[in-house]
Motif scaffolding. Structure first.
Motif, short mmCIF file in Angstrom:
data_model
loop_
_atom_site.label_atom_id
_atom_site.label_comp_id
_atom_site.label_asym_id
_atom_site.label_seq_id
_atom_site.Cartn_x
_atom_site.Cartn_y
_atom_site.Cartn_z
N SER A 6 -3.58 -56.18 -16.61
CA SER A 6 -4.27 -55.79 -17.83
C SER A 6 -3.79 -56.59 -19.03
O SER A 6 -4.56 -57.01 -19.88
CB SER A 6 -4.07 -54.29 -18.09
OG SER A 6 -4.64 -53.53 -17.05
N THR A 9 -5.32 -59.94 -18.86
CA THR A 9 -6.73 -59.90 -19.24
C THR A 9 -6.89 -59.90 -20.75
O THR A 9 -7.76 -60.57 -21.30
CB THR A 9 -7.40 -58.65 -18.64
OG1 THR A 9 -7.24 -58.68 -17.24
CG2 THR A 9 -8.88 -58.62 -18.97
N LEU A 226 -12.12 -55.47 -17.21
CA LEU A 226 -13.00 -55.15 -18.33
C LEU A 226 -13.64 -53.78 -18.15
O LEU A 226 -13.79 -53.02 -19.11
CB LEU A 226 -14.07 -56.23 -18.47
CG LEU A 226 -13.56 -57.59 -18.95
CD1 LEU A 226 -14.67 -58.63 -18.86
CD2 LEU A 226 -13.04 -57.51 -20.38
N PHE A 227 -14.03 -53.46 -16.94
CA PHE A 227 -14.62 -52.15 -16.68
C PHE A 227 -13.60 -51.06 -16.99
O PHE A 227 -13.95 -50.05 -17.62
CB PHE A 227 -15.05 -52.07 -15.22
CG PHE A 227 -15.87 -50.85 -14.89
CD1 PHE A 227 -17.26 -50.90 -14.90
CD2 PHE A 227 -15.25 -49.64 -14.58
CE1 PHE A 227 -18.01 -49.77 -14.60
CE2 PHE A 227 -15.99 -48.51 -14.28
CZ PHE A 227 -17.37 -48.57 -14.29
N GLN A 229 -11.29 -51.17 -19.04
CA GLN A 229 -11.05 -51.14 -20.49
C GLN A 229 -12.23 -50.53 -21.25
O GLN A 229 -12.22 -50.45 -22.47
CB GLN A 229 -10.81 -52.55 -21.01
CG GLN A 229 -9.52 -53.18 -20.55
CD GLN A 229 -9.42 -54.65 -20.93
OE1 GLN A 229 -10.00 -55.07 -21.93
NE2 GLN A 229 -8.70 -55.41 -20.13
N GLY A 230 -13.25 -50.05 -20.52
CA GLY A 230 -14.41 -49.45 -21.15
C GLY A 230 -15.38 -50.46 -21.74
O GLY A 230 -16.04 -50.17 -22.74
N LYS A 231 -15.48 -51.62 -21.09
CA LYS A 231 -16.39 -52.68 -21.56
C LYS A 231 -17.39 -53.01 -20.45
O LYS A 231 -17.30 -54.07 -19.81
CB LYS A 231 -15.60 -53.92 -21.97
CG LYS A 231 -14.58 -53.65 -23.08
CD LYS A 231 -13.75 -54.89 -23.39
CE LYS A 231 -12.72 -54.61 -24.47
NZ LYS A 231 -11.88 -55.81 -24.75
N PRO A 232 -18.35 -52.11 -20.20
CA PRO A 232 -19.27 -52.31 -19.06
C PRO A 232 -20.15 -53.54 -19.18
O PRO A 232 -20.44 -54.17 -18.16
CB PRO A 232 -20.09 -51.01 -19.06
CG PRO A 232 -20.01 -50.50 -20.46
CD PRO A 232 -18.64 -50.86 -20.94
N ASP A 233 -20.60 -53.87 -20.36
CA ASP A 233 -21.48 -55.04 -20.51
C ASP A 233 -20.74 -56.32 -20.17
O ASP A 233 -21.26 -57.20 -19.47
CB ASP A 233 -22.04 -55.12 -21.94
CG ASP A 233 -23.01 -53.99 -22.26
OD1 ASP A 233 -23.56 -53.40 -21.29
OD2 ASP A 233 -23.20 -53.68 -23.45
N ALA A 234 -19.52 -56.44 -20.66
CA ALA A 234 -18.72 -57.63 -20.36
C ALA A 234 -18.37 -57.66 -18.87
O ALA A 234 -18.36 -58.72 -18.24
CB ALA A 234 -17.45 -57.64 -21.20
N ALA A 235 -18.09 -56.48 -18.31
CA ALA A 235 -17.78 -56.40 -16.89
C ALA A 235 -18.97 -56.84 -16.04
O ALA A 235 -18.82 -57.57 -15.05
CB ALA A 235 -17.36 -54.98 -16.51
N LYS A 237 -21.28 -58.90 -16.81
CA LYS A 237 -21.40 -60.36 -16.90
C LYS A 237 -20.48 -61.03 -15.88
O LYS A 237 -20.88 -61.99 -15.20
CB LYS A 237 -21.04 -60.82 -18.31
CG LYS A 237 -21.18 -62.33 -18.54
CD LYS A 237 -20.85 -62.69 -19.98
CE LYS A 237 -20.97 -64.19 -20.21
NZ LYS A 237 -20.62 -64.56 -21.61
#
Length: 302
Positions: A6, A9, A226-227, A229-235, A237
């Motif tokens: 993490s 990342t 990323l997922f 970390q609560g970043k689904p859109d970036a994940a 991608k």
């Protein structure tokens, strides 16, 4: 390992320092990792080394000669730092060594064996042409300049395994370790114990040339971070980058190592892609030739 990955990342995507879309390599990231991790950890890259030895084809006296081999191999991997920038990885190793016999070479008793080495996940290598001599009274030695049949062989796989992990922390991050393994293999080809080394050079060529799989593995780990970390859109991608990499493998390379990767991570991939509503991606993975679609909970197309 989760906290370490993490942290890596965060460094990868810190906008003022790194440009993921443009830069194939992150020197600043590697410097920061080295400084911070080295200040808090002083651990080897390899954690528990689980070794099984089958010596049924050896005579009783020969078994006694290699009785200390198991402990020495474990100490060889865990007792040194293989790369200063990637300490504390705690990579597990599973090694199965099967002795095939003994021969005399240049006045030395040489052992012949086959070895399977893996991390218990998607990195696994089978080597059927191992030839070495062994001194039960001493430790296994490795010197980057002086070739030793056993020490150099083990170091070759240490760097190869480590490179596979470095690839998941940095885009093509394993290049340097792969090159170190290649130098060992070339030295082995030119040694008095050349058996198997040309195949090991070819293995590295296949691994490093399979850019689609290397990119897919990297994208998978970034996506998972990323997922989490609560970043689904970036994940998402990154998961798409993973799919793109796998397509390169399907269209141009043997799929065996890709299957290792998918089977090792199928549950996590299926879970995350389902949450993200990526049925098409799940179906593509289920459609991949020779892959067990049940891993993804979806049936392949007729």
């Amino acid at each position: 390992d989760v906290a370490y990955r993490s942290f890596v990342t965060v460094l990868k995507f810190y906008p003022t320092l790194f440009s993921f879309d443009k830069s194939p390599y992150f020197p600043a990231m590697r410097i920061l990792i080295s400084l911070i991790i080295s200040s808090t950890m002083a651990f080897s890259q390899f954690g528990k080394v689980d070794i099984t030895i089958d010596d049924r084809l050896l005579r009783a006296s020969e078994r006694q000669e290699v009785s200390s081999l198991k402990d020495e191999v474990a100490r060889f991997f865990s007792g040194r730092i293989w790369h200063e920038d990637y300490q504390g990885l705690n990579i597990p190793l599973h090694i199965s060594l099967v002795f095939q016999g003994v021969a005399q070479k240049g006045g030395l008793k040489t052992f012949h064996a086959q070895i399977l080495i893996s991390d218990g996940m998607d990195l696994r290598y089978f080597d059927k042409s191992v030839q070495f001599y062994y001194n039960s009274g001493g430790s296994i030695q490795y010197d980057p300049v002086i070739f030793d049949p056993l020490g150099s062989f083990l170091a070759y796989y240490a760097y190869t395994m480590l490179a596979g992990y470095m690839d998941t922390y940095n885009y093509y991050g394993g290049n340097h370790a792969y090159e170190q393994a290649r130098e060992i293999a070339l030295r082995g080809m030119a040694s008095d114990f050349p058996k198997g080394w040309s195949a090991r050079v070819q293995l590295l060529k296949e691994i490093t040339g399979n850019k689609g799989l290397r990119e897919a593995r990297f994208a998978y780990y970034v996506a998972m971070d990323l997922f989490d970390q609560g970043k689904p859109d970036a994940a998402l991608k990154e998961f798409n980058y993973m799919i793109d990499g796998l397509k390169k493998v399907v269209y141009g390379f043997p799929v065996g190592r890709m299957q290792y990767f998918l089977k090792a991570h199928a549950k996590d991939i299926a879970h995350k892609l389902t949450i993200l509503g990526q049925e098409e991606s799940l179906r593509y993975l289920a459609d991949i030739d020779q892959f067990d679609a049940s891993f993804f909970g979806i049936s392949p197309r007729e």
